[in-house]
Design a protein around this motif. Sequence first.
Motif: not given
Length: 77
Positions: A73-77
Amino acid sequence: MIRPETIGVTEAGEGILSGTVDSVSFIGDRQRLVVSDASSKPLNVDAPNTIQARIGDRVGLSIAPDAVRLLPSEPRE
């Protein structure tokens, strides 16, 4: 992640997923269906030209478990 050619088209209600055909494009020896309501984003499905699919049709989708590739998963900002 899943490749369009690894998704099989079945009768509505028979696959692991089901959705609605949004578009059908002929691409040589197969047709590309865009199917909505089967996941959070529309799915591209490459199906044989022998399958009769029209815009608005409900279809089932079958996916072999080994055809699915999980991505981090891509890190959430």
